[in-house]
Design a protein around this motif. Structure first.
Motif, mmCIF file in Angstrom:
data_model
loop_
_atom_site.group_PDB
_atom_site.id
_atom_site.type_symbol
_atom_site.label_atom_id
_atom_site.label_comp_id
_atom_site.label_asym_id
_atom_site.label_seq_id
_atom_site.Cartn_x
_atom_site.Cartn_y
_atom_site.Cartn_z
ATOM 1 N N ILE A 106 0.860 -1.185 0.000
ATOM 2 C CA ILE A 106 0.000 0.000 0.000
ATOM 3 C C ILE A 106 0.898 1.237 0.000
ATOM 4 C CG2 ILE A 106 -1.845 1.236 1.183
ATOM 5 C CD1 ILE A 106 -2.370 -1.356 2.794
ATOM 6 N N PRO A 107 0.796 2.078 -1.024
ATOM 7 C CA PRO A 107 1.592 3.314 -1.002
ATOM 8 C C PRO A 107 0.942 4.372 -0.102
ATOM 9 C CG PRO A 107 0.331 3.156 -3.051
ATOM 10 C CD PRO A 107 0.006 1.920 -2.244
ATOM 11 N N SER A 163 -14.951 -2.177 -1.958
ATOM 12 C CA SER A 163 -14.514 -1.881 -3.331
ATOM 13 C C SER A 163 -15.661 -2.055 -4.315
ATOM 14 C CB SER A 163 -13.364 -2.807 -3.728
ATOM 15 O OG SER A 163 -13.779 -4.158 -3.662
ATOM 16 N N PRO A 192 -6.324 2.476 4.650
ATOM 17 C CA PRO A 192 -5.730 2.558 3.327
ATOM 18 C C PRO A 192 -5.709 1.228 2.570
ATOM 19 C CG PRO A 192 -3.982 2.270 4.908
ATOM 20 C CD PRO A 192 -5.287 2.186 5.668
ATOM 21 N N PHE A 193 -6.647 0.331 2.848
ATOM 22 C CA PHE A 193 -6.833 -0.744 1.888
ATOM 23 C C PHE A 193 -7.263 -0.089 0.578
ATOM 24 C CE2 PHE A 193 -7.907 -5.066 4.022
ATOM 25 C CZ PHE A 193 -6.628 -5.134 4.510
ATOM 26 N N LEU A 194 -8.274 0.735 0.706
ATOM 27 C CA LEU A 194 -8.879 1.389 -0.448
ATOM 28 C C LEU A 194 -8.670 2.890 -0.368
ATOM 29 C CD1 LEU A 194 -12.317 -0.446 -0.367
ATOM 30 C CD2 LEU A 194 -10.563 -0.723 -2.107
ATOM 31 N N SER A 195 -8.688 3.519 -1.520
ATOM 32 C CA SER A 195 -8.714 4.979 -1.533
ATOM 33 C C SER A 195 -10.048 5.440 -0.955
ATOM 34 C CB SER A 195 -8.591 5.480 -2.973
ATOM 35 O OG SER A 195 -8.999 6.831 -3.029
ATOM 36 N N PRO A 196 -10.044 6.463 -0.096
ATOM 37 C CA PRO A 196 -11.320 6.936 0.432
ATOM 38 C C PRO A 196 -12.137 7.732 -0.581
ATOM 39 C CG PRO A 196 -9.529 8.286 1.283
ATOM 40 C CD PRO A 196 -8.894 7.184 0.480
ATOM 41 N N VAL A 197 -11.526 8.111 -1.691
ATOM 42 C CA VAL A 197 -12.214 9.037 -2.613
ATOM 43 C C VAL A 197 -13.472 8.418 -3.229
ATOM 44 C CG1 VAL A 197 -11.989 10.551 -4.590
ATOM 45 C CG2 VAL A 197 -10.014 10.174 -3.094
ATOM 46 N N PRO A 198 -13.352 7.272 -3.912
ATOM 47 C CA PRO A 198 -14.598 6.712 -4.471
ATOM 48 C C PRO A 198 -15.587 6.298 -3.385
ATOM 49 C CG PRO A 198 -12.705 5.277 -4.965
ATOM 50 C CD PRO A 198 -12.165 6.506 -4.340
#
Lengths: 273, 246
Positions: free
Chosen positions: A34-35, A208, A234-240
């Protein structure tokens, strides 16, 4: 077009709303790269969207090292991060001390359990001290939930939403958040049933799966007061994940509740702080 | 910034999910509401019923919708269901089709040379991009395909965020592989892929109507990259791949 849609189309942070992400993590996960997980970069991502606060827990095997990392991050940015104490019921001998330390010394505000990763179903008696603690202190418990008929995964049996009905009934004073609202559509419908039968059950939107109409259905079935925006960052981007709520066909006031008002209430924050 | 979705499906699925929509009209309505200007679409029937029927139906359905662009489902030629390489390409060009989509796992063929070599060579020579669902292949297969056909633009759609280690290796070890953004929702993933591999390796995709297109638009709009990079990801990269002028 309401404030949220307008702001999203302009790509600006949601500065005129209070966004509280009820389902975040902090720290590494051995399972994948995860970056952007350095605290400053993490907060920079929140800033781009205007997420005011995020409640975070350690990933899978997070006791005590993961909880320590969360404590350090929360101590560094108490204005943005809220700590969940990650509890693993396979280690009941350290549960009491872990809860005392995290809540009384480090100011954690919620509890996270993961019946799938730990392979302990929610009705297992080893969770009882945790649920009793949550009920007594009035702190929310977030659990991973997932159900899918699309693929075979025997471990899903540990975390299907229906297993949480008994726990919610046994602890009516405990606010229980079903993480991912059950995951895929069949799990989601199951989670909705559990929430409809138990007023202390809340549903979070982290996933997701960007299903069309999901947020609308949750709000219609259980009411906007019991649907919480979550991202799994930060598994997923919070934006979507924010986008799911922003573009849902629900009222602006309902969006305010889902995106932050409900979480603020559950975690005991005065509105907007 | 113009959004051009590289990954959308028209038509009836055997197993529709709640919220699913299938007509071209509904697709245009959904993408317009999300702020998407155009979409590259394939037909669900081409995957689940019959490629030829689905491809034909796709052209009929998008007639009158200039912002929907067709992508044809392709097969290897050995069974005679589809013309061999050059004939296939001529057919695509005659129909105004600038992109292809492959379902080797669902349709029981292989991307290896002995099965798909003629097809892939023809697409490569004509620079017609191949869109490949992640669920229809493996990282090993995608790597081998890109290595054997370095001139073939390959777009891997629906790559899950959890496979970041494999996906990064694919991007590092190939030059012709791109990713669609529909499922690659990795935290700071757009930013990191742009920094390491360049914005030209990402194409905006929504997986509509399986997914709501609006959140995917936000992912690009709010990414911490330059406006130029966002513009590339949003649509310019796809327009270039399809040979459409801006």
């Amino acid at each position: 077009m309401d404030y949220f849609e307008r702001t999203a189309r302009e790509g600006r942070p949601f500065a005129e709303a209070f966004l509280f992400d009820c389902h975040g993590h902090f720290g590494p996960d051995a399972g994948f790269f995860i970056p952007g997980t350095d605290l400053a970069e993490y907060v920079a991502v929140l800033d781009r969207v205007g997420i005011d606060r995020i409640a975070v827990s350690a990933f899978a095997n997070g006791i005590p090292a993961g909880n320590d990392a969360v404590a350090r991050a929360v101590a560094a940015r108490p204005d943005r991060l809220v700590g969940y104490a990650r509890i693993n019921a396979n280690y009941p001998e350290i549960m009491e001390a872990e809860l005392a330390r995290r809540f009384d010394e480090e100011g954690f505000l919620g509890i996270k359990i993961h019946p799938y990763c730990d392979q302990v179903p929610p009705e297992d008696p080893r969770y009882e001290p945790v649920f009793a603690f949550a009920e007594e202190r009035g702190v929310p418990v977030l659990s991973h939930t997932w159900q899918s008929s699309r693929y075979l995964d025997a471990l899903l049996a540990y975390c299907v939403p229906s297993r949480f009905a008994e726990v919610a009934r046994r602890h009516p004073g405990m606010n229980l958040i079903l993480g991912h609202s059950g995951g895929e559509w069949d799990g989601i419908l199951e989670a909705v049933e559990v929430a409809k039968e138990n007023p202390n059950v809340f549903l979070d939107t982290a996933s997701s799966r960007l299903y069309p109409g999901l947020v609308e259905m949750l709000v219609r079935e259980v009411g906007a007061e019991r649907v919480l925006y979550g991202s799994d960052a930060p598994f997923l981007s919070p934006v979507p994940q924010v986008g799911k709520v922003v573009f849902a066909s629900i009222g602006e006031e309902e969006k305010r509740l889902v995106l932050g008002g409900n979480a603020a209430r559950l975690f005991g924050f005065p509105e907007g702080e | 910034m113009r959004f051009f979705d590289c990954n959308a499906t028209l038509g009836r699925l055997a197993v529709p999910l709640p919220g699913y929509f299938e007509s071209a009209e509904a697709m245009v309505r959904a993408i317009t509401r999300a702020g998407v200007d155009e979409a590259l679409v394939h037909q669900a029937l081409a995957k689940e019923y019959d490629p030829e029927t689905g491809n034909r139906k796709l052209l009929e359905e998008i007639e009158g919708f200039p912002n929907l662009h067709p992508s044809f489902c392709v097969l290897p030629h050995h069974t005679g269901e589809t013309p061999a390489g050059p004939g296939l390409v001529a057919g695509l060009q005659a129909a105004g089709v600038r992109a292809t989509r492959a379902f080797p796992r669902s349709q029981n063929w292989s991307l290896a040379e002995w099965s798909a070599g003629v097809l892939l060579t023809a697409l490569e020579e004509a620079s017609i991009p191949l869109f490949l669902d992640f669920a229809e292949t493996s990282c090993d297969e995608a790597y081998a395909l890109c290595e054997r056909h370095p001139g073939l633009p390959v777009v891997l759609c629906g790559a899950p965020f959890r496979l970041s280690r494999l996906v990064y290796a694919l991007l590092a070890e190939t030059t012709n592989l791109r990713l669609d953004t529909s499922s690659f929702q990795l935290f700071a993933g757009i930013e990191d892929v742009c920094a390491r591999f360049g914005a030209e390796r990402l194409l905006f995709g929504t997986a509509a109507p399986h997914f709501d297109p609006a959140p995917s638009v936000m992912a690009v709009r709010y990414a911490g990259v330059s406006e130029e990079e966002k513009t590339m990801i949003a649509g310019e990269n796809l327009r270039k791949l399809l040979g459409l002028t801006s």
